[in-house]
Design a protein around this motif. Structure first.
Motif, short mmCIF file in Angstrom:
data_model
loop_
_atom_site.label_atom_id
_atom_site.label_comp_id
_atom_site.label_asym_id
_atom_site.label_seq_id
_atom_site.Cartn_x
_atom_site.Cartn_y
_atom_site.Cartn_z
N THR A 231 0.52 -1.19 -0.19
CA THR A 231 0.17 -0.01 -0.04
C THR A 231 0.90 1.05 0.55
OG1 THR A 231 -1.63 -1.16 0.94
CG2 THR A 231 -1.36 1.04 1.07
N ASN A 232 2.02 0.98 1.30
CA ASN A 232 2.86 2.21 0.97
C ASN A 232 3.24 2.21 -0.14
OD1 ASN A 232 1.89 3.04 3.97
ND2 ASN A 232 3.54 1.87 4.41
N PHE A 233 3.98 1.43 -1.64
CA PHE A 233 4.42 1.81 -1.78
C PHE A 233 4.46 2.00 -3.33
CE2 PHE A 233 5.91 -0.51 -5.92
CZ PHE A 233 7.22 0.25 -6.55
N LEU A 234 2.32 1.89 -3.44
CA LEU A 234 2.11 2.20 -4.71
C LEU A 234 1.40 3.24 -4.36
CD1 LEU A 234 -0.80 -0.45 -4.57
CD2 LEU A 234 1.04 -0.06 -6.67
N SER A 235 1.42 3.85 -3.32
CA SER A 235 0.82 5.52 -2.40
C SER A 235 2.07 6.23 -2.93
CB SER A 235 0.68 5.72 -1.08
OG SER A 235 -0.33 4.83 -0.70
N GLY A 236 3.20 5.96 -2.84
CA GLY A 236 4.61 6.71 -3.11
C GLY A 236 4.89 6.70 -4.80
N ALA A 237 4.46 5.50 -5.62
CA ALA A 237 4.15 5.86 -6.83
C ALA A 237 3.89 6.60 -7.44
CB ALA A 237 4.36 4.18 -7.32
N LEU A 238 2.26 6.56 -6.88
CA LEU A 238 1.67 7.68 -7.54
C LEU A 238 1.85 9.17 -7.40
CD1 LEU A 238 -2.44 5.92 -6.35
CD2 LEU A 238 -0.83 6.44 -8.38
N VAL A 239 2.22 9.72 -6.14
CA VAL A 239 3.13 10.22 -6.07
C VAL A 239 3.70 11.18 -6.97
CG1 VAL A 239 4.03 12.00 -4.22
CG2 VAL A 239 1.76 11.02 -3.36
N ALA A 240 4.64 9.68 -7.14
CA ALA A 240 6.08 10.23 -7.70
C ALA A 240 6.04 10.31 -9.47
CB ALA A 240 7.08 8.65 -7.87
N GLY A 241 4.98 9.81 -9.97
CA GLY A 241 4.40 9.67 -11.27
C GLY A 241 3.87 11.02 -11.22
N SER A 242 2.92 11.36 -10.47
CA SER A 242 2.13 12.99 -10.47
C SER A 242 3.23 14.08 -10.63
CB SER A 242 1.51 12.70 -9.60
OG SER A 242 0.35 11.83 -9.18
N VAL A 243 4.71 13.92 -9.95
CA VAL A 243 5.38 15.04 -10.23
C VAL A 243 6.00 15.19 -10.66
CG1 VAL A 243 7.41 15.73 -9.05
CG2 VAL A 243 5.47 15.16 -7.08
N TYR A 244 6.30 13.36 -11.53
CA TYR A 244 7.49 13.91 -12.82
C TYR A 244 6.11 14.27 -13.70
CZ TYR A 244 8.88 11.27 -16.86
OH TYR A 244 9.30 11.19 -18.32
N LEU A 245 4.84 13.69 -14.52
CA LEU A 245 4.12 14.16 -15.46
C LEU A 245 4.12 16.24 -15.24
CD1 LEU A 245 1.88 11.58 -15.12
CD2 LEU A 245 3.62 12.19 -16.98
N LEU A 246 3.65 16.43 -14.25
CA LEU A 246 3.60 17.63 -14.00
C LEU A 246 4.73 18.15 -13.68
CD1 LEU A 246 1.41 19.93 -12.84
CD2 LEU A 246 2.55 19.99 -10.12
#
Length: 404
Positions: A31-46
């Motif tokens: 759960t923590n890994f998926l949450s972190g991955a989503l945040v990282a992906g959002s920052v990268y796309l932004l």
């Protein structure tokens, strides 16, 4: 064999616990890994868009504008008194809107409009921009503080309201349980007393003396039985009606015409024939009054109970007879109950609020601080008032509107 069996069971239990723990930890890690991955992906796309550039550019422009405005403001010469007066005026306006406008949305909207007008006038060059920016900042900070205060006060009031409701519900539930348990017991005690009274009604036994009162009069068997019956009936009535009284669930039909002379002679005075003091009652031209019966009886009895505990404690002596008196009179619109006793004086600073307060009692008082609260509830039910007219001797005055 038994020892090995115990070891096997312990190993099995440890293995199951470790497996459950590993499963729980694995799920948490995933759960923590998926949450972190989503945040990282959002920052990268932004970061691949122009939005960060626009935000940074806009922020730099605002900072530069403020910097230039500040430099320009310092080159201008404004009287210090004028600047202070303007700031005080803006603060007073914002504080007044926060104080006198009840709607938080209307208050925030009005202050925001004022701040916007100030910024616009500064932007257009009508006023120094840095001055309007400072004024707008003052208004915004005052508004935010007021909104935060409203939010915290609202939460506190809601919490207090919930606690009060929970307490009232708990008290009502306790009272219902007490009523449910005690009323049958009172009725059980009352039934044989009534039966014995009826059985020996014509028997000479009723005229036998069982005790001698403090005033020297004889108490006969019939008097003792009547006192017991009256006390048990009053206990039952007050248990049944207390919940409705304190929850304000009384209707007009709960009030009735009461003959005060008969009420005092039958249900109040006989209960205090053993006291150290004499209870005196004068009715004037008052005969029948519309009252809530059980609350009136309980209020009068609490006044006499307070006199018994506080005004005439054991060992108190003075010249002349000890007494507590009620002088009842009426006008065209009001019923007046004047109470007096010649016992221990009240403190000079004693107020009506002190007497009527719920649960408040003196440090060395043997009571519970509820007598005055009952009087206060009786007055509330009848829209009456209470005043202390003297502390030595003690004089109270209750005034009730006449109910039609």
């Amino acid at each position: 064999m038994k020892g090995r069996t115990g070891i096997y069971r312990l190993q099995s239990w440890l293995g199951e616990a470790g497996q459950a723990l590993s499963q729980t930890s694995g799920r948490l890690f995933l759960t923590n890994f998926l949450s972190g991955a989503l945040v990282a992906g959002s920052v990268y796309l932004l970061g691949q868009t122009v939005l960060p550039d626009l935000l940074l550019g806009w922020g730099i422009k605002v900072l530069l504008l403020c910097r230039y405005a500040l430099a320009e403001y310092r080159t201008l010469q404004f009287p210090a008194g004028l600047i202070i007066a303007v700031y005080l005026l803006a603060s007073a306006f914002a504080a007044a809107s926060c104080t006198y406008i009840r709607s938080a949305a209307a208050m925030a909207g009005l202050n925001s409009l004022l701040a916007g007008l100030l910024l616009y006038s500064g932007w257009r060059g009508h006023l120094p921009f840095i001055l309007t920016l400072g004024l707008a900042l003052v208004i915004v900070l005052i508004t935010l503080a007021a909104l935060l205060d409203n939010l915290l006060r609202g939460r506190s009031l809601r919490r207090a309201s919930r606690q009060a409701v929970d307490k009232q519900q708990s008290e009502a539930a306790i009272l219902r349980h007490i009523t449910h348990s005690v009323c049958p017991t009172v009725q059980t005690a009352l039934s044989p007393v009534l039966a014995v009274t009826e059985l020996v009604r014509q028997d000479p036994l009723l005229d036998r003396i069982v005790a001698r009162r403090r005033d020297g009069s004889d108490e006969r068997v019939s008097d003792a039985l009547a006192t017991a019956i009256t006390s048990l009936e009053q206990i039952r009535d007050i248990l049944v009606s207390t919940e409705d009284i304190f929850n304000n669930r009384l209707d007009e039909q709960d009030f009735s015409e009461i003959d005060l002379r008969e009420l005092f002679n039958r249900e109040i005075l006989p209960l205090y024939s053993h006291c150290r003091f004499t209870v005196r009652v004068s009715f004037g031209d008052v005969r029948s009054v519309r009252l809530h019966r059980s609350s009136f009886i309980h209020a009068i009895r609490n006044l006499l109970r307070n006199a018994e505990l506080h005004a005439f404690p054991d060992g108190f002596e003075q010249q002349g007879p000890l007494f507590a008196s009620f002088a009842i009179s009426r006008t065209a619109r009001q019923l007046v109950i004047a109470y007096e006793n010649n016992g221990v004086p009240l403190p000079p600073d004693f107020t009506a609020r002190d007497f009527l307060a719920f649960g408040r009692k003196g440090k060395n008082s043997p009571g519970k601080g509820l007598g005055g609260a009952w009087v206060d509830k009786f007055l509330e039910l009848h829209n009456g008032s209470f005043t202390i007219e003297g502390t030595n001797p003690v004089r109270f005055r209750m005034v009730l509107p006449i109910r039609r």
